[in-house]
Design a protein around this motif. Structure first.
Motif: not given
Length: 229
Positions: A203, A193, A189, A223-225, A207, A205
């Protein structure tokens, strides 16, 4: 993929292609595609320009076109076999669905500032050098645009994700059936990032989507960015 490169996705999805020609009613982000969040993670797509990175047979893209309201979804895949299957299955959804055979990094660089949302469901993000793909995705997104992808949280054989930007070799077959390998990036993870931050995303994130039971199950990372404004 060049004309001299074997299509290592030639065999993938052929059985389903022969028996299932429907547009899926839904799709999921976990490895088994049977639980966890669905396409709502992408947000309201009404009037937006969306890209599917490593779209395969374009089933996810077709779902978005039929069940949501994007102005267009571009399904990008380098595999000739996957492109042929996607065109056969869902070519009738044009022009709202555009199916493209191309190297994803090259295609994204050519579409600077084009997309509102880019996504990958165990697709090109897993199989493309991330130090090339993620900056290309940032380039292709409009300011504030969103990248969402699911990727393996660990290898399917149970070994842990890589602590640095290093690929693993996984089994594959050439169109003629010869056994070979292909590269897959299975990263921890914090590595994702860091890569996203370096590529110009904010931003960010992550999960964890737990895997199910069985020998070939796996946890997934969702993953969201967002591209920096």
């Amino acid at each position: 993929m060049t004309p001299h490169t074997a299509d290592l996705w030639h065999h993938y999805g052929r059985t389903r292609h022969a028996t299932d020609r429907t547009v899926p009613d839904d799709f999921r982000w976990n490895w088994e595609q049977d639980g966890g969040p669905g396409p709502e993670v992408l947000g309201d797509l009404t009037g937006l320009y969306v890209g599917d990175l490593g779209a395969g047979a374009a089933r996810h893209a077709a779902h978005l076109v039929v069940h949501h309201r994007p102005v267009r979804v571009v399904a990008i895949d380098a595999s000739p076999a996957q492109y042929a299957m996607a065109t056969d299955l869902y070519g009738h959804l044009a022009p709202r669905l555009r199916i493209v055979r191309s190297d994803v990094v090259r295609y994204l660089h050519a579409g600077r500032g084009t997309y509102d949302v880019l996504y990958s469901v165990f697709g090109a993000v897993d199989f493309t050098e991330p130090r090339a793909l993620l900056p290309a995705a940032a380039t292709a997104l409009r300011a504030g645009g969103r990248l969402v992808f699911s990727t393996l949280g660990h290898c399917l054989d149970g070994s842990p994700a890589q602590p640095d930007v290093r690929h693993v070799d996984i089994p594959a077959r050439t169109p003629g059936g010869e056994v070979t390998t292909m590269r897959r990036w299975v990263l921890q993870e914090q590595v994702w990032v860091k890569l996203l931050d370096e590529a110009g995303f904010t931003r960010i994130s992550v999960d964890v989507l737990p895997g199910g039971e069985g020998p070939r199950t796996a946890d997934a990372l969702l993953v969201t960015a967002y591209r920096s404004s």
